[in-house]
Design a protein around this motif. Sequence first.
Motif, PDB file in Angstrom:
ATOM      1  N   ARG A  17      37.581  44.287  39.355  1.00  0.00           N
ATOM      2  CA  ARG A  17      37.185  45.603  39.861  1.00  0.00           C
ATOM      3  C   ARG A  17      35.845  45.990  39.245  1.00  0.00           C
ATOM      4  O   ARG A  17      35.664  45.925  38.031  1.00  0.00           O
ATOM      5  N   SER A  18      34.911  46.414  40.086  1.00  0.00           N
ATOM      6  CA  SER A  18      33.575  46.749  39.594  1.00  0.00           C
ATOM      7  C   SER A  18      33.597  47.921  38.617  1.00  0.00           C
ATOM      8  O   SER A  18      32.806  47.959  37.675  1.00  0.00           O
ATOM      9  N   ASP A  19      34.512  48.874  38.817  1.00  0.00           N
ATOM     10  CA  ASP A  19      34.553  50.041  37.949  1.00  0.00           C
ATOM     11  C   ASP A  19      35.251  49.763  36.617  1.00  0.00           C
ATOM     12  O   ASP A  19      35.354  50.654  35.769  1.00  0.00           O
ATOM     13  N   ARG A  20      35.707  48.541  36.416  1.00  0.00           N
ATOM     14  CA  ARG A  20      36.345  48.174  35.160  1.00  0.00           C
ATOM     15  C   ARG A  20      35.498  47.194  34.352  1.00  0.00           C
ATOM     16  O   ARG A  20      35.947  46.680  33.321  1.00  0.00           O
ATOM     17  N   HIS A  68      30.285  51.296  38.256  1.00  0.00           N
ATOM     18  CA  HIS A  68      31.432  52.148  37.943  1.00  0.00           C
ATOM     19  C   HIS A  68      31.661  53.226  38.997  1.00  0.00           C
ATOM     20  O   HIS A  68      32.727  53.847  39.016  1.00  0.00           O
ATOM     21  N   ALA A  69      30.696  53.442  39.874  1.00  0.00           N
ATOM     22  CA  ALA A  69      30.870  54.410  40.953  1.00  0.00           C
ATOM     23  C   ALA A  69      31.572  53.789  42.161  1.00  0.00           C
ATOM     24  O   ALA A  69      31.903  54.489  43.118  1.00  0.00           O
ATOM     25  N   ARG A  70      31.785  52.483  42.111  1.00  0.00           N
ATOM     26  CA  ARG A  70      32.449  51.784  43.219  1.00  0.00           C
ATOM     27  C   ARG A  70      33.853  51.364  42.818  1.00  0.00           C
ATOM     28  O   ARG A  70      34.078  50.932  41.687  1.00  0.00           O
ATOM     29  N   ARG A  71      34.792  51.465  43.737  1.00  0.00           N
ATOM     30  CA  ARG A  71      36.168  51.052  43.464  1.00  0.00           C
ATOM     31  C   ARG A  71      36.530  49.889  44.392  1.00  0.00           C
ATOM     32  O   ARG A  71      37.352  50.006  45.294  1.00  0.00           O
TER      33      ARG A  71
END
Length: 216
Positions: free
Chosen positions: A132-135, A94-97
């Motif tokens: 998306r990793s942050d989703r 979640h810290a990566r976009r």
Amino acid sequence: DSASDPTPEAGVLLHLGMSGSLNLTVNPAPAGVHDHFELCTSAGTLRLTDPRRFGAVVWSDGLACEPAARLLARLGAEPFDTGFTAQRFHAALHARRTNIKAALLAGDIVVGAGNIYVSEALHLAGIDPRTRSDRLSRPRAERLLVAVRSVLAQAIALGGSTLRDFKDAHGMSGAFQEAAQVYGREGLACARCGGTVRRIVQGQRATYFCAGCQRR
């Protein structure tokens, strides 16, 4: 001189780069043009062969000393570390976009998950590589971590992957590529759902996935 003896934490850091390989043998042949390092041990001679010269051999007095501290500072967790929990994994994602595949390949969340293994782990977890990793939800992140560990454990058991000329330290080729469910199978049927395996390019790396059972 005992003052110059290495500390118990001292050791050699080896990085294979893109094309490097290690070979351990009791009676090594004369070094070739692509052989750049040898370590003589009681078990034989460990030789680094690296045609493209992207690898590295570095001595450090300890993991907390230079140059090891600097070189290892940005590396992520070992995938089988029991302290690397699903909660930590989810928070790091979640810290990566960026897309989930790029996040895993970066190496600052978890190490050891290369291009083949990330494609396979995402397929096993049922996650589209473009997500998306942050989703990513907590349950899906937990499922993905289990998949990463499962794929890497299988790869280790099969000696890695040999697509061109990779061999392990005993000269054996890897066999994981023969068990791959999506990697290298563009246009073929997905073994799980019967959909068609697709190939796309992400960050200049080939990604294989099944749009039928891998969801965003």
